[in-house]
Design a protein around this motif. Structure first.
Motif, PDB file in Angstrom:
ATOM      1  N   ASP A  61       0.822  -1.212   0.000  1.00 45.33           N
ATOM      2  CA  ASP A  61       0.000   0.000   0.000  1.00 45.33           C
ATOM      3  C   ASP A  61       0.857   1.264   0.000  1.00 45.33           C
ATOM      4  O   ASP A  61       0.553   2.232  -0.699  1.00 45.33           O
ATOM      5  CB  ASP A  61      -0.933   0.028   1.210  1.00 45.33           C
ATOM      6  N   ILE A  62       1.916   1.253   0.791  1.00 46.75           N
ATOM      7  CA  ILE A  62       2.791   2.422   0.876  1.00 46.75           C
ATOM      8  C   ILE A  62       3.502   2.659  -0.459  1.00 46.75           C
ATOM      9  O   ILE A  62       3.688   3.792  -0.887  1.00 46.75           O
ATOM     10  CB  ILE A  62       3.820   2.257   2.016  1.00 46.75           C
ATOM     11  N   ALA A  63       3.872   1.586  -1.128  1.00 44.65           N
ATOM     12  CA  ALA A  63       4.642   1.691  -2.373  1.00 44.65           C
ATOM     13  C   ALA A  63       3.798   2.116  -3.564  1.00 44.65           C
ATOM     14  O   ALA A  63       4.318   2.702  -4.518  1.00 44.65           O
ATOM     15  CB  ALA A  63       5.308   0.353  -2.688  1.00 44.65           C
ATOM     16  N   ALA A  64       2.513   1.847  -3.534  1.00 47.04           N
ATOM     17  CA  ALA A  64       1.664   2.136  -4.682  1.00 47.04           C
ATOM     18  C   ALA A  64       1.445   3.636  -4.819  1.00 47.04           C
ATOM     19  O   ALA A  64       1.402   4.346  -3.822  1.00 47.04           O
ATOM     20  CB  ALA A  64       0.326   1.427  -4.521  1.00 47.04           C
ATOM     21  N   PRO A  65       1.312   4.164  -5.983  1.00 52.28           N
ATOM     22  CA  PRO A  65       1.501   3.517  -7.278  1.00 52.28           C
ATOM     23  C   PRO A  65       2.980   3.492  -7.658  1.00 52.28           C
ATOM     24  O   PRO A  65       3.741   4.398  -7.317  1.00 52.28           O
ATOM     25  CB  PRO A  65       0.720   4.395  -8.225  1.00 52.28           C
ATOM     26  N   ARG A  66       3.345   2.466  -8.354  1.00 53.49           N
ATOM     27  CA  ARG A  66       4.725   2.311  -8.796  1.00 53.49           C
ATOM     28  C   ARG A  66       4.809   2.697 -10.258  1.00 53.49           C
ATOM     29  O   ARG A  66       4.023   2.230 -11.079  1.00 53.49           O
ATOM     30  CB  ARG A  66       5.152   0.858  -8.607  1.00 53.49           C
ATOM     31  N   GLY A  67       5.748   3.590 -10.565  1.00 47.40           N
ATOM     32  CA  GLY A  67       5.932   4.028 -11.937  1.00 47.40           C
ATOM     33  C   GLY A  67       6.396   2.890 -12.827  1.00 47.40           C
ATOM     34  O   GLY A  67       7.065   1.956 -12.374  1.00 47.40           O
ATOM     35  N   ALA A  68       6.050   2.958 -14.103  1.00 44.09           N
ATOM     36  CA  ALA A  68       6.394   1.897 -15.046  1.00 44.09           C
ATOM     37  C   ALA A  68       7.907   1.714 -15.160  1.00 44.09           C
ATOM     38  O   ALA A  68       8.394   0.608 -15.323  1.00 44.09           O
ATOM     39  CB  ALA A  68       5.801   2.201 -16.417  1.00 44.09           C
ATOM     40  N   ARG A  69       8.653   2.793 -15.045  1.00 44.68           N
ATOM     41  CA  ARG A  69      10.109   2.711 -15.182  1.00 44.68           C
ATOM     42  C   ARG A  69      10.835   2.743 -13.840  1.00 44.68           C
ATOM     43  O   ARG A  69      12.051   2.820 -13.798  1.00 44.68           O
ATOM     44  CB  ARG A  69      10.614   3.852 -16.059  1.00 44.68           C
ATOM     45  N   GLU A  70      10.097   2.681 -12.759  1.00 39.33           N
ATOM     46  CA  GLU A  70      10.690   2.726 -11.432  1.00 39.33           C
ATOM     47  C   GLU A  70      11.150   1.323 -11.030  1.00 39.33           C
ATOM     48  O   GLU A  70      10.353   0.380 -10.999  1.00 39.33           O
ATOM     49  CB  GLU A  70       9.670   3.264 -10.427  1.00 39.33           C
ATOM     50  N   VAL A  81      11.897   1.828  -5.584  1.00 40.40           N
ATOM     51  CA  VAL A  81      10.664   1.768  -4.800  1.00 40.40           C
ATOM     52  C   VAL A  81      10.989   1.414  -3.353  1.00 40.40           C
ATOM     53  O   VAL A  81      10.457   2.017  -2.421  1.00 40.40           O
ATOM     54  CB  VAL A  81       9.676   0.743  -5.404  1.00 40.40           C
ATOM     55  N   LEU A  82      11.883   0.444  -3.153  1.00 34.94           N
ATOM     56  CA  LEU A  82      12.274   0.034  -1.808  1.00 34.94           C
ATOM     57  C   LEU A  82      12.877   1.204  -1.039  1.00 34.94           C
ATOM     58  O   LEU A  82      12.541   1.425   0.129  1.00 34.94           O
ATOM     59  CB  LEU A  82      13.258  -1.135  -1.869  1.00 34.94           C
ATOM     60  N   HIS A  83      13.731   1.979  -1.688  1.00 38.93           N
ATOM     61  CA  HIS A  83      14.340   3.125  -0.998  1.00 38.93           C
ATOM     62  C   HIS A  83      13.303   4.214  -0.708  1.00 38.93           C
ATOM     63  O   HIS A  83      13.358   4.843   0.349  1.00 38.93           O
ATOM     64  CB  HIS A  83      15.515   3.672  -1.806  1.00 38.93           C
ATOM     65  N   ARG A  84      12.361   4.419  -1.618  1.00 40.10           N
ATOM     66  CA  ARG A  84      11.293   5.400  -1.387  1.00 40.10           C
ATOM     67  C   ARG A  84      10.436   4.976  -0.191  1.00 40.10           C
ATOM     68  O   ARG A  84      10.116   5.782   0.694  1.00 40.10           O
ATOM     69  CB  ARG A  84      10.434   5.532  -2.651  1.00 40.10           C
ATOM     70  N   VAL A  85      10.085   3.696  -0.131  1.00 37.18           N
ATOM     71  CA  VAL A  85       9.276   3.178   0.966  1.00 37.18           C
ATOM     72  C   VAL A  85      10.053   3.249   2.282  1.00 37.18           C
ATOM     73  O   VAL A  85       9.508   3.626   3.324  1.00 37.18           O
ATOM     74  CB  VAL A  85       8.819   1.736   0.656  1.00 37.18           C
TER      75      VAL A  85
END
Length: 141
Positions: A13-22, A27-31
Motif C-alpha cells: 500500500d505504501i509503495a503504490a503507485p509504482r511508476g512503469a520505469r521505477e 521503490v524500496l528506498h522510497r518506501v
C-alpha cells in the motif's frame, strides 16, 4: 492473516503507485524513507529500519515482524492515505471555486441559488462567504 502477510500488504500500500520505469530498488528506498520519516516523527522507532529488513518483510521472507516495525508501517500507510485525501479535497475545492467563478461571471444574481447549493450540499459549508469558509477538517490539514 499472519503478521508477515499483513506487514507485506502495508508495504504494498505504501509503495503504490509504482511508476512503469521505477525499479524495485528505487521503490524500496522510497518506501524505506517514508516509513523511517513517519516512524521518527511519531517517535515509533529509535533507529531507522534498514532497507534490507523492509525488503525481507515485503518479500514475506522475514521470520517475524517486531511490534514497532508494524506500528511504523501502519503509521506510514495512514500518513499516505491522509495525504491522498488532502489532495483530493483540495482538488475538489479548486474545482468548486472555478465553477463558482464561472457562474458569478455570467450573472451572479441569477446563479446565487446554484452557488449556495454548491457550498451547502457538497462541502457542508455555510451558504455565504468563500468556498471553504467555516469548514476545516483538521484530520486533512
Amino acid at each position: 492473516m499472519s503478521d508477515i502477510t499483513m506487514a507485506g500488504g502495508l508495504l504494498d500500500d505504501i509503495a503504490a503507485p509504482r511508476g512503469a520505469r521505477e525499479s524495485y530498488k528505487a521503490v524500496l528506498h522510497r518506501v524505506t524513507r517514508a516509513v523511517n520519516a513517519v516512524g521518527a516523527k511519531l517517535n515509533i522507532i529509535e533507529a531507522p529500519i534498514p532497507s534490507n529488513r523492509l525488503d525481507d518483510i515485503w518479500r514475506r521472507e522475514a521470520r517475524f515482524v517486531r511490534a514497532y516495525e508494524m506500528r511504523a508501517l501502519e503509521a506510514a500507510r495512514e500518513a499516505k492515505l491522509l495525504g491522498e485525501a488532502r489532495d483530493v479535497r483540495n482538488s475538489v475545492l479548486a474545482r468548486i471555486e472555478a465553477l463558482e467563478a464561472r457562474l458569478a461571471a455570467g450573472d451572479q444574481d441569477f446563479h446565487r441559488d446554484q452557488i449556495a447549493a454548491l457550498r451547502g450540499s457538497i462541502l457542508g459549508a455555510p451558504a455565504t462567504g468563500s468556498v471553504g469558509a467555516g469548514r476545516r477538517d483538521s484530520a486533512l490539514d
